[in-house]
Design an enzyme around this catalytic site. Structure first.
Site, PDB file in Angstrom:
ATOM      1  CG  PHE A 155      -8.868  -5.333   6.878  1.00 56.13           C
ATOM      2  CD1 PHE A 155      -8.951  -6.601   5.781  1.00 56.13           C
ATOM      3  CD2 PHE A 155      -7.797  -4.781   6.658  1.00 56.13           C
ATOM      4  CE1 PHE A 155      -9.412  -5.612   5.244  1.00 56.13           C
ATOM      5  CE2 PHE A 155      -7.724  -4.029   5.528  1.00 56.13           C
ATOM      6  CZ  PHE A 155      -8.542  -4.871   4.863  1.00 56.13           C
ATOM      7  CD  GLU A 182      -5.613  -3.669  15.337  1.00 56.05           C
ATOM      8  OE1 GLU A 182      -5.803  -1.907  14.358  1.00 56.05           O
ATOM      9  OE2 GLU A 182      -5.401  -4.176  14.991  1.00 56.05           O
ATOM     10  CB  SER A 232       0.522  -0.181   4.572  1.00 58.12           C
ATOM     11  OG  SER A 232       0.488   0.525   5.799  1.00 58.12           O
ATOM     12  CB  CYS A 287      -0.599  -7.449  -0.985  1.00 59.70           C
ATOM     13  SG  CYS A 287      -0.045  -8.890  -1.276  1.00 59.70           S
ATOM     14  CD  GLU A 382      -1.414  -1.733  -1.060  1.00 61.14           C
ATOM     15  OE1 GLU A 382      -1.516  -3.392  -1.756  1.00 61.14           O
ATOM     16  OE2 GLU A 382      -1.369  -1.296  -0.063  1.00 61.14           O
TER      17      GLU A 382
END
Length: 491
Positions: A155, A182, A232, A287, A382
Site C-alpha cells: 500500500f 487492496e 512484511s 522500508c 518494524e
C-alpha cells in the site's frame, strides 16, 4: 500543495486484455487516510477471472516476445511522456489513497520513472554477447523472456514499487500481471490506462484487484513463471515458500528495522535534518525509514537538532497520514509499552493535532523515545510509523553489535565526519544498503535496490542490472559451420 481527495467513490476495476471490468467477488471499501472519506470501491477477482487473465497473457506474450526490444522500449518511451504529462493527477490520486503528502506522492512517482528510464536503456545496454572461442566455433548468449510473470505490491508506494518491476519485465518481453494492494488500488487503473495509451498490446499488462486469495491463485498457477513481492517479512517468507514449492522464480522483499549510527563528530545540521526526515518522511511508512539511532558517546546537541526539526513539521503539510486507524492504535500501544519499560519520551506525537477538517483521518505526529533498550520489542519490531528509538552506546563496536543482531538487513547509515569510521560501519553493517550522512540510502539506478537477511527472500535485487536475470533466461548458443584442419581438444 494540498492533496486533492476524490469527492465521490471511484469504481476500481480489473484490467484484462485491454478492457476494464469489475471483479465479481466481495466488495472492499477504500477510505482516504487523510479524512476517512470513502474514495473507492473494488470487487475482488474470482478464481475464474484470475485463470482467464493468465490464459490471455500467455497467448499475448508469444507475439510480444517476438517483437524486437527496440520496438518494445518504444512503448516505454511513450509511457514516460504520458506519466510526466499526468504527473500531478497521478500524484494527487496516489496520495489520497496512501496518506502521503502531494510532494511525497510526486517524488515516489519520479523514482518510478527513473526505473522506467533504466528499462528504456536496455535496447542499447543489454544486447547479449558473442565470442569466437575456438577456430570456427563461436559462443553467444541471448536474453530470453521468462513468459508470464506477476507482481504483488504494498500500500505504501502505489506507483513507485510497481514501477520497480513493470518496465524491466515488459522490456525483456514478458507478459505482466499485477495485483496491487487492496488498500490502495486506485492508482493501478491510471497506470493501466497510461500503458494502453502508450501502445502496449492487449494482454501484455493485466491488473487483478483483490486480497490474499488472488495472490495465492497467482502463486499456485503453473503458467506464472516468476513473481515478485514487497511487504512484511512474515508474508514475504510465506510467499517465497509457497511460490518456490510450486516451482516458480520468487523474489520477495520483506520488512526492515534500519539503524543509524550517530557519532559525536557528525555535522549537526546534516545529521539533524537527515535523521529527522528519514523517520518522518512518508509518516515512517517505508522500508527505508530510520527506526533506531545508535547514539555513540556525547551527542546531546545532535539529538536536540533532530527534535527541533521533527517538532517543526506540520501534519498534512509536511507529513502525511497513517494508512488505517488500526495502525494508529498499534503505534500508540507500542509507545505506551516502551515508556512502561523505561524509555523516555523526548517528543510525543500522540498529542499532535490533526489538520483542520481532517479530524476523521489517521494521524500521529513524530515521536522520539530515548534510553530505549536494544532488548525491548519496540527496538526490534518494524513499526511502520513516525517513531524513532534512541539506544545509547558507549562505542562504535557496541553500536555495530546491536545493528548486527537485527534479523532484518535492509539499510544502515552512519553520520560522521571521519572517513575511517564511516568505512568501519560500511564494512561491518549487516545490510544490503548503507548510507554515509544520508538518512535514506536508496540507490539511484542503475544501482539496484535490495536488502539481505530476513529483508529479502530469493536471489538478486528488484531493480537495476541485478534484476535482469530475474525477469529473463539466458539462452546459450554454440555454433560451428566448417570443419577445421588444425583440431585441438576443443574441437
Amino acid at each position: 500543495m494540498s492533496v486533492k481527495i476524490p469527492l465521490s467513490p471511484i469504481p476500481v476495476l480489473n484490467f484484462v486484455s485491454g478492457k476494464f471490468k469489475a471483479g465479481t467477488g466481495s466488495k472492499i471499501s477504500i477510505h482516504s487516510p487523510h479524512n476517512g472519506a470513502l474514495i473507492g470501491e473494488v470487487h475482488q477477482s474470482s478464481s475464474e477471472e484470475v485463470q482467464t487473465a493468465i490464459a490471455d497473457a500467455r497467448r499475448a506474450q508469444k507475439e510480444w516476445a517476438a517483437t524486437p526490444i527496440k520496438e518494445r522500449t518504444k512503448v516505454l518511451f511513450q509511457l514516460r511522456q504520458i506519466l510526466l504529462r499526468d504527473i500531478d493527477e497521478i500524484s494527487h490520486l496516489k496520495s489520497s489513497e496512501s496518506g502521503k503528502t502531494f510532494a511525497e506522492g510526486k517524488a515516489g512517482l519520479m523514482k518510478g520513472i527513473e526505473v522506467l528510464e533504466f528499462a528504456t536503456s536496455l535496447q542499447n545496454l543489454d544486447v547479449g554477447g558473442k565470442l569466437e572461442v575456438s577456430r570456427g566455433v563461436s559462443c553467444e548468449y541471448r536474453r530470453m523472456p521468462v513468459g508470464v510473470v506477476a507482481s504483488i505490491t504494498p500500500f505504501n508506494f502505489p506507483a513507485m514499487v510497481p514501477f520497480w518491476t513493470i518496465p524491466t519485465a515488459l522490456a525483456l518481453g514478458n507478459a505482466y500481471i499485477w495485483k496491487p494492494s487492496e488498500k490502495t488500488p486506485l492508482t493501478s487503473m491510471k497506470i493501466a490506462q497510461s500503458l494502453q495509451e502508450a501502445g502496449l498490446p492487449d494482454g501484455i499488462f493485466q491488473v487483478l484487484q483483490g486480497g490474499a486469495e488472488v495472490a495465492q491463485s497467482l502463486l499456485d498457477h503453473p503458467d506464472v513463471q516468476a513473481l515478485s513481492f514487497v511487504g512484511s517479512t512474515p508474508v514475504a517468507r510465506a510467499v517465497y515458500e509457497r511460490g518456490t514449492k510450486a516451482g516458480k522464480r520468487i523474489l520477495a522483499l520483506g520488512g526492515a528495522k534500519n539503524h543509524i549510527v550517530l557519532l559525536p563528530d557528525a555535522n549537526p545540521e546534516i545529521a539533524g535534518i537527515g535523521i529527522s526526515d528519514s523517520f518522518t518522511g512518508c509518516a515512517g511508512q517505508r522500508c527505508m525509514a530510520a527506526a533506531v539511532v545508535l547514539a555513540v558517546g556525547e551527542v546531546r546537541h545532535h539529538i536536540q537538532k533532530i527534535i527541533d526539526r521533527a517538532s517543526s513539521l506540520e501534519l498534512g503539510k509536511d507529513m502525511g497520514a497513517i494508512i488505517s486507524k488500526a495502525q494508529v492504535k498499534f503505534l500508540h500501544d507500542q509507545i505506551a509499552n516502551a515508556v512502561a519499560e523505561g524509555a523516555k519520551i523526548l517528543l510525543d506525537g500522540r498529542k499532535a493535532s490533526p489538520p483542520p477538517g481532517m479530524e476523521q483521518g489517521n494521524w500521529i505526529g513524530p515521536t522520539i523515545l530515548d534510553y530505549v533498550s536494544p532488548h525491548q520489542e519496540i527496538s526490534k519490531l518494524e513499526l511502520f510509523g513516525p517513531v524513532l528509538c534512541i539506544v545509547r552506546c558507549k562505542d562504535i563496536s557496541e553500536a555495530m553489535r546491536i545493528e548486527n543482531s537485527s534479523l532484518m538487513g535492509n539499510a544502515c547509515s552512519v553520520f560522521t565526519s571521519s572517513g575511517a569510521l564511516a568505512e568501519k560501519v560500511i564494512s561491518m553493517a549487516s545490510t544490503g544498503m548503507v548510507g554515509v550522512n544520508v538518512g535514506v540510502p536508496v540507490p539511484r539506478e542503475p544501482f539496484s535496490f535490495g536488502g539481505i537477511n530476513q529483508s529479502k527472500f530469493g536471489h538478486g535485487d528488484i531493480t537495476g542490472t541485478s534484476s535482469l536475470d530475474f525477469w529473463s533466461n539466458l539462452k546459450k548458443v554454440t555454433v560451428k559451420w566448417d570443419q577445421q584442419h588444425d583440431n585441438n581438444w576443443m574441437s
